[in-house]
Design a protein around this motif. Sequence first.
Motif, short mmCIF file in Angstrom:
data_model
loop_
_atom_site.label_atom_id
_atom_site.label_comp_id
_atom_site.label_asym_id
_atom_site.label_seq_id
_atom_site.Cartn_x
_atom_site.Cartn_y
_atom_site.Cartn_z
N GLN A 30 39.28 35.68 44.62
CA GLN A 30 38.40 35.26 45.97
C GLN A 30 36.47 36.43 45.93
O GLN A 30 35.39 36.16 46.08
N HIS A 89 33.29 34.90 45.65
CA HIS A 89 31.74 35.27 45.81
C HIS A 89 30.55 36.57 45.55
O HIS A 89 30.05 37.27 45.98
N GLU A 95 33.38 30.09 39.90
CA GLU A 95 33.87 29.20 41.02
C GLU A 95 34.87 28.58 39.97
O GLU A 95 36.45 28.42 40.68
N ALA A 131 37.89 30.88 39.50
CA ALA A 131 38.38 31.15 41.36
C ALA A 131 39.04 30.08 41.59
O ALA A 131 40.30 30.73 42.11
N THR A 154 43.68 30.51 41.81
CA THR A 154 44.23 30.45 43.07
C THR A 154 44.99 29.59 43.01
O THR A 154 46.22 29.88 43.77
#
Length: 100
Positions: free
Chosen positions: A48, A52, A60, A63, A67
């Motif tokens: 997260q 951000h 991204e 990320a 995830t």
Amino acid sequence: MADRKPPGLGGRRLPLKDVVAKCTRAWYCEAQMEADAGVPEMMMLAAQMLAHGYGCEVDEAKAGSMTARAGEKLKEQEAAEAARKEEWRRRKAASTEASG
């Protein structure tokens, strides 16, 4: 009292935004270390933060992969926990039959 200087800063004050940036960077580094150790909750937090740009540069792609890995790790943990519970139920049932 006006001559009093903040300790450890050589008498200069840091802007609040710099202090906050330093703290969020440290928080991200700690989360990333735990994520690298395989802690799924910290993997999600670090993902997260990466998504951000909180305490780090936005990434991204990293990320998303983090995830996904965290989700896999959580599923593995849930399966292991379910197996432990089933083993406990099996042993309890066998113990009850043997004593009754």
